[in-house]
Design a protein around this motif. Structure first.
Motif, PDB file in Angstrom:
ATOM      1  N   THR A  58       0.878  -1.175   0.000  1.00  0.00           N
ATOM      2  CA  THR A  58       0.000   0.000   0.000  1.00  0.00           C
ATOM      3  C   THR A  58       0.906   1.214   0.000  1.00  0.00           C
ATOM      4  N   VAL A  59       0.679   2.135  -0.907  1.00  0.00           N
ATOM      5  CA  VAL A  59       1.583   3.287  -1.041  1.00  0.00           C
ATOM      6  C   VAL A  59       0.794   4.604  -1.066  1.00  0.00           C
ATOM      7  N   LEU A  60       1.499   5.662  -0.665  1.00  0.00           N
ATOM      8  CA  LEU A  60       0.927   7.013  -0.781  1.00  0.00           C
ATOM      9  C   LEU A  60       1.638   7.731  -1.926  1.00  0.00           C
ATOM     10  N   VAL A  61       0.881   8.375  -2.765  1.00  0.00           N
ATOM     11  CA  VAL A  61       1.435   9.080  -3.921  1.00  0.00           C
ATOM     12  C   VAL A  61       0.943  10.531  -3.889  1.00  0.00           C
ATOM     13  N   LYS A  62       1.876  11.448  -4.084  1.00  0.00           N
ATOM     14  CA  LYS A  62       1.482  12.868  -4.131  1.00  0.00           C
ATOM     15  C   LYS A  62       0.759  13.149  -5.439  1.00  0.00           C
ATOM     16  N   GLU A  63      -0.446  13.696  -5.320  1.00  0.00           N
ATOM     17  CA  GLU A  63      -1.247  13.982  -6.508  1.00  0.00           C
ATOM     18  C   GLU A  63      -1.573  15.458  -6.579  1.00  0.00           C
ATOM     19  N   LYS A  64      -1.843  15.893  -7.794  1.00  0.00           N
ATOM     20  CA  LYS A  64      -2.346  17.254  -8.011  1.00  0.00           C
ATOM     21  C   LYS A  64      -3.688  17.121  -8.686  1.00  0.00           C
ATOM     22  N   ALA A  65      -4.618  17.990  -8.292  1.00  0.00           N
ATOM     23  CA  ALA A  65      -5.928  17.945  -8.942  1.00  0.00           C
ATOM     24  C   ALA A  65      -6.521  19.341  -8.914  1.00  0.00           C
ATOM     25  N   LYS A 108     -13.314  22.589  -8.209  1.00  0.00           N
ATOM     26  CA  LYS A 108     -13.995  23.893  -8.233  1.00  0.00           C
ATOM     27  C   LYS A 108     -13.026  25.017  -8.601  1.00  0.00           C
ATOM     28  N   ASN A 109     -12.251  24.779  -9.633  1.00  0.00           N
ATOM     29  CA  ASN A 109     -11.289  25.763 -10.149  1.00  0.00           C
ATOM     30  C   ASN A 109     -10.117  26.071  -9.212  1.00  0.00           C
ATOM     31  N   ILE A 110      -9.949  25.278  -8.170  1.00  0.00           N
ATOM     32  CA  ILE A 110      -8.828  25.483  -7.253  1.00  0.00           C
ATOM     33  C   ILE A 110      -7.856  24.313  -7.406  1.00  0.00           C
ATOM     34  N   LYS A 111      -6.562  24.633  -7.574  1.00  0.00           N
ATOM     35  CA  LYS A 111      -5.548  23.580  -7.687  1.00  0.00           C
ATOM     36  C   LYS A 111      -5.168  23.102  -6.299  1.00  0.00           C
ATOM     37  N   VAL A 112      -5.238  21.805  -6.082  1.00  0.00           N
ATOM     38  CA  VAL A 112      -4.882  21.275  -4.753  1.00  0.00           C
ATOM     39  C   VAL A 112      -3.879  20.124  -4.872  1.00  0.00           C
ATOM     40  N   ASP A 113      -3.002  20.027  -3.847  1.00  0.00           N
ATOM     41  CA  ASP A 113      -2.084  18.892  -3.715  1.00  0.00           C
ATOM     42  C   ASP A 113      -2.593  18.012  -2.597  1.00  0.00           C
ATOM     43  N   TYR A 114      -2.546  16.724  -2.794  1.00  0.00           N
ATOM     44  CA  TYR A 114      -2.947  15.824  -1.707  1.00  0.00           C
ATOM     45  C   TYR A 114      -2.249  14.484  -1.898  1.00  0.00           C
ATOM     46  N   GLU A 115      -2.291  13.647  -0.869  1.00  0.00           N
ATOM     47  CA  GLU A 115      -1.682  12.320  -0.956  1.00  0.00           C
ATOM     48  C   GLU A 115      -2.778  11.287  -1.176  1.00  0.00           C
ATOM     49  N   LYS A 142     -12.549   0.989  -1.744  1.00  0.00           N
ATOM     50  CA  LYS A 142     -12.435   1.771  -0.508  1.00  0.00           C
ATOM     51  C   LYS A 142     -11.452   2.931  -0.691  1.00  0.00           C
ATOM     52  N   GLN A 143     -10.331   2.636  -1.365  1.00  0.00           N
ATOM     53  CA  GLN A 143      -9.344   3.694  -1.610  1.00  0.00           C
ATOM     54  C   GLN A 143      -9.888   4.791  -2.510  1.00  0.00           C
ATOM     55  N   MET A 144     -10.728   4.394  -3.451  1.00  0.00           N
ATOM     56  CA  MET A 144     -11.314   5.397  -4.340  1.00  0.00           C
ATOM     57  C   MET A 144     -12.104   6.417  -3.529  1.00  0.00           C
ATOM     58  N   GLN A 145     -12.898   5.898  -2.581  1.00  0.00           N
ATOM     59  CA  GLN A 145     -13.699   6.798  -1.735  1.00  0.00           C
ATOM     60  C   GLN A 145     -12.805   7.634  -0.820  1.00  0.00           C
ATOM     61  N   GLU A 146     -11.813   6.973  -0.209  1.00  0.00           N
ATOM     62  CA  GLU A 146     -10.898   7.696   0.689  1.00  0.00           C
ATOM     63  C   GLU A 146     -10.143   8.789  -0.054  1.00  0.00           C
ATOM     64  N   ASN A 147      -9.669   8.455  -1.231  1.00  0.00           N
ATOM     65  CA  ASN A 147      -8.905   9.432  -2.010  1.00  0.00           C
ATOM     66  C   ASN A 147      -9.764  10.626  -2.414  1.00  0.00           C
ATOM     67  N   ASP A 148     -11.032  10.335  -2.688  1.00  0.00           N
ATOM     68  CA  ASP A 148     -11.949  11.423  -3.012  1.00  0.00           C
ATOM     69  C   ASP A 148     -12.078  12.359  -1.804  1.00  0.00           C
ATOM     70  N   ILE A 149     -12.182  11.775  -0.608  1.00  0.00           N
ATOM     71  CA  ILE A 149     -12.275  12.601   0.615  1.00  0.00           C
ATOM     72  C   ILE A 149     -10.968  13.365   0.854  1.00  0.00           C
ATOM     73  N   ARG A 150      -9.837  12.710   0.611  1.00  0.00           N
ATOM     74  CA  ARG A 150      -8.543  13.395   0.765  1.00  0.00           C
ATOM     75  C   ARG A 150      -8.449  14.608  -0.163  1.00  0.00           C
ATOM     76  N   LEU A 151      -8.913  14.445  -1.370  1.00  0.00           N
ATOM     77  CA  LEU A 151      -8.921  15.554  -2.329  1.00  0.00           C
ATOM     78  C   LEU A 151      -9.820  16.690  -1.827  1.00  0.00           C
ATOM     79  N   LYS A 152     -11.026  16.322  -1.370  1.00  0.00           N
ATOM     80  CA  LYS A 152     -11.970  17.340  -0.890  1.00  0.00           C
ATOM     81  C   LYS A 152     -11.429  18.039   0.355  1.00  0.00           C
TER      82      LYS A 152
END
Ligand SMILES: [Zn+2]
Length: 342
Positions: free
Chosen positions: A24-31, A34-41, A58-68
């Motif tokens: 299981t790994v954490l990857v730094k993402e950019k997304a 709502k027109n705002i650039k965010v960095d998250y893991e 499960k990760q898909m849902q978690e990652n969505d929350i991490r982004l939000k």
């Protein structure tokens, strides 16, 4: 790719369809949200054989929350966890918090996960967080829509938060009124004010079996004797309180607020035309802010004065040089400690 490995376990790998150690790994993402650039893991699974990352449901849902949450943080909004923490603090369910706020039944549940709250709702949640008194008034309005057990549970949680808030406010007010005495050793007995010690000294007297009929006037005298005796023996007082010469003897500045402090075992007794304040504490107690030396000094005061009646102790105090030589209503100075009768 920049990956941080946080776990590795043998399992069915749905990437290569073999059983092997899957990381299981954490990857730094950019997304952009709502027109705002965010960095998250984001969290992924990693297949060493295919050298590929992939995610499960499960990760898909978690990652969505991490982004939000990254978006929420950037916009100064409460994160999903902070919203949950507020609710946990009041010990209230997601649906009942919605009842209190007049929101749709699933609103809080969604805010604690993927749906980002709007600014107006965010402001309301922050106010709830900081204002238990407001929570109590909302709770009162919603009483008929809640079960009795739930209402009681929320009432208890909010009341205790309210009292803690009130105590912080009260302490600040007392400390502010003492600021002007800080520099004068003859006023505060060479001790800066410690409200923890004040509370514990009161509790110590209230818990002693050798202190009888402990009402407010007597308590104030015992406190003065304890501080002056401490100054006489050690060169510094216990509490840092500053005492004024009133007709019935020494009384600390801010006495009404002091007996209102949290953990002061004060009970109002109805005396018909007026109220008396009685102090009593039963059961095994600890006094964490008091040193052994402090307690020895309190024990001497208890031994000499603990069983005196209110009038005995007033008369005794009236014979103190400190009292005789101080103009009524003035601050009683610690310089008379040498002449203390005990
Ligand atoms: Zn694999």
């Amino acid at each position: 790719m920049d990956m941080k490995i946080i776990k590795s376990e043998k399992r069915m790998c749905t990437c290569c369809m073999e059983e092997h150690e899957v990381k299981t790994v954490l990857v730094k993402e950019k997304a952009t949200f709502k027109n705002i650039k965010v960095d998250y893991e984001a969290s992924y699974l990693y297949c060493d054989i295919a050298e590929e990352v992939y995610m499960d449901e499960k990760q898909m849902q978690e990652n969505d929350i991490r982004l939000k949450d990254a978006y929420r943080e950037k916009e100064g909004l409460l994160t999903s966890k902070q919203i949950r923490d507020i609710r946990v603090k009041y010990n209230i369910s997601q649906s009942d918090l919605c009842v209190l706020l007049g929101w749709g039944a699933k609103t809080i549940t969604r805010y604690e996960s993927h749906q980002v709250q709007d600014k107006a709702h965010d402001t309301i949640l922050k106010k709830i967080d900081q204002d238990p008194e407001w929570f109590l008034s909302l709770l009162n309005d919603a009483k008929s829509n809640l079960s009795i057990e739930s209402y009681q549970k929320y009432l208890q949680a909010a009341t205790s938060l309210y009292e803690e808030d009130r105590d912080i406010y009260l302490r600040k007010a007392i400390e502010a009124s003492y600021a002007k005495f800080q520099e004068n050793k003859m006023f505060n007995g060479n001790q800066s004010l410690s409200l923890d010690k004040v509370v514990d000294v009161i509790r110590y007297f209230a818990a002693s079996l050798n202190v009888t009929k402990l009402y407010k006037v007597k308590l104030m005298k015992l406190m003065w004797y304890a501080d002056v005796l401490s100054y006489k023996m050690r060169g510094f007082a216990i509490t840092g309180l500053v005492y004024q010469a009133l007709p019935m003897g020494a009384v600390p500045i801010g006495h009404n607020s002091i007996i209102d402090l949290k953990d002061v075992p004060c009970e109002e007794v109805d005396m018909g035309e007026t109220y008396a304040y009685h102090f009593a504490l039963t059961g095994k107690q600890s006094f964490l802010s008091l040193s052994d030396e402090d307690k020895k000094i309190l024990d001497i005061v208890i031994e000499k004065l603990g069983k005196m009646s209110k009038n005995d102790i007033i008369n005794f105090m009236h014979r103190e040089r400190a009292y005789i030589e101080t103009t009524p209503r003035d601050i009683i100075e610690f310089k008379y400690a040498e002449n203390l009768q005990i």
